[in-house]
Write an enzyme that holds these catalytic residues in place. Sequence first.
Site, mmCIF file in Angstrom:
data_model
loop_
_atom_site.group_PDB
_atom_site.id
_atom_site.type_symbol
_atom_site.label_atom_id
_atom_site.label_comp_id
_atom_site.label_asym_id
_atom_site.label_seq_id
_atom_site.Cartn_x
_atom_site.Cartn_y
_atom_site.Cartn_z
ATOM 1 N N ASN A 161 0.853 -1.189 0.000
ATOM 2 C CA ASN A 161 0.000 0.000 0.000
ATOM 3 C C ASN A 161 0.889 1.239 0.000
ATOM 4 O O ASN A 161 1.502 1.580 1.008
ATOM 5 C CB ASN A 161 -0.907 -0.021 1.240
ATOM 6 C CG ASN A 161 -1.817 1.186 1.330
ATOM 7 O OD1 ASN A 161 -1.940 1.958 0.385
ATOM 8 N ND2 ASN A 161 -2.453 1.353 2.470
ATOM 9 N N LYS A 174 -0.030 4.247 -0.197
ATOM 10 C CA LYS A 174 -0.728 5.377 0.436
ATOM 11 C C LYS A 174 -0.559 6.629 -0.437
ATOM 12 O O LYS A 174 -0.512 6.519 -1.661
ATOM 13 C CB LYS A 174 -0.254 5.567 1.877
ATOM 14 C CG LYS A 174 -0.384 4.279 2.693
ATOM 15 C CD LYS A 174 -0.154 4.472 4.166
ATOM 16 C CE LYS A 174 -0.253 3.148 4.894
ATOM 17 N NZ LYS A 174 -0.121 3.298 6.357
ATOM 18 N N GLU A 203 -6.825 4.355 8.343
ATOM 19 C CA GLU A 203 -6.703 5.787 8.052
ATOM 20 C C GLU A 203 -8.008 6.338 7.478
ATOM 21 O O GLU A 203 -8.379 7.482 7.748
ATOM 22 C CB GLU A 203 -5.525 6.017 7.100
ATOM 23 C CG GLU A 203 -4.197 5.791 7.792
ATOM 24 C CD GLU A 203 -3.063 5.387 6.860
ATOM 25 O OE1 GLU A 203 -1.977 5.089 7.368
ATOM 26 O OE2 GLU A 203 -3.273 5.367 5.618
ATOM 27 N N GLU A 238 -4.683 -5.070 10.985
ATOM 28 C CA GLU A 238 -3.684 -4.034 11.172
ATOM 29 C C GLU A 238 -3.938 -3.296 12.483
ATOM 30 O O GLU A 238 -4.821 -2.430 12.544
ATOM 31 C CB GLU A 238 -3.743 -3.021 10.019
ATOM 32 C CG GLU A 238 -3.406 -3.617 8.668
ATOM 33 C CD GLU A 238 -3.035 -2.531 7.677
ATOM 34 O OE1 GLU A 238 -1.961 -2.639 7.073
ATOM 35 O OE2 GLU A 238 -3.791 -1.561 7.530
ATOM 36 N N GLY A 270 2.823 2.541 10.710
ATOM 37 C CA GLY A 270 3.689 3.685 10.487
ATOM 38 C C GLY A 270 4.401 4.194 11.716
ATOM 39 O O GLY A 270 5.040 5.247 11.681
ATOM 40 N N SER A 293 3.831 -1.874 10.252
ATOM 41 C CA SER A 293 5.291 -1.759 10.314
ATOM 42 C C SER A 293 5.998 -3.076 9.982
ATOM 43 O O SER A 293 7.029 -3.414 10.572
ATOM 44 C CB SER A 293 5.734 -1.229 11.683
ATOM 45 O OG SER A 293 5.207 0.061 11.913
#
Length: 247
Positions: free
Chosen positions: A10, A12, A96, A164, A170, A209
């Site tokens: 991904n 992003k 997100e 996740e 992140g 991560s």
Amino acid sequence: MARKFFVGGNFKMNGSISSIKEIVKNLNEAALDAEVETVVAPPALYLQLVRDSLRSGIEVAAQNVWDKPNGAYTGEISVEQLKDSKVTWAILGHSERRTILKESDEVVASKTKYATDNGLGVIWCCGESLEEREAGKTIEVVSRQLEALKAKVSDWSRIVIAYEPIWAIGTGKVATTEQAQEVHKAIRDWLKGVSVKVTEETRILYGGSVNEKNCGELSKQPDIDGFLVGGASLKPAFVDIINCRKQ
């Protein structure tokens, strides 16, 4: 039936024409494990560039899709537009979008149903916040997200679940191997309430991560069927993650 290992990247809201061309070049030239299904998700602006230049055998995902066929939905992208561009997957329910854009469990489930009913594969994301984990509510939160999906979806064959933990996305923090496997097993157990077939065949990915250093140990867990990779998918080490079971 053995579940085929799956690695999604991904990107992003990252990348430029030049940097994404470099990522594609690296993937095109790499010796990738043929037993791993690989999917990359660039920003919408670069979907066509990636699909046109990426070698066959690696699929491309959008980072979002709408739950209507077409119409006055400014800023959205449709299933048919993605399929017309040979984009075969979408990521839905990423934390997100759930947290920043306030997408509810029901909205995510509705998008997932429309996408899968109309021929897209969906990487469906779930996970808990740090506060929820510290309160011992991880399984409760993930189960609630799954229940909303179950209420809308009858065909699970196009769905890959990505667990996740929000606190690990992140941040550089990674759930321990034991923590990740524990939640993956809980999701697998929850799926028994759908059917034996769905329980045995649905792939559950870990995200948060993931990098070339921790992927090997995570990949050995019985209920971890791959990864959804964020920042590391922008780096050459993404190849090492795809090939982690060969190292």
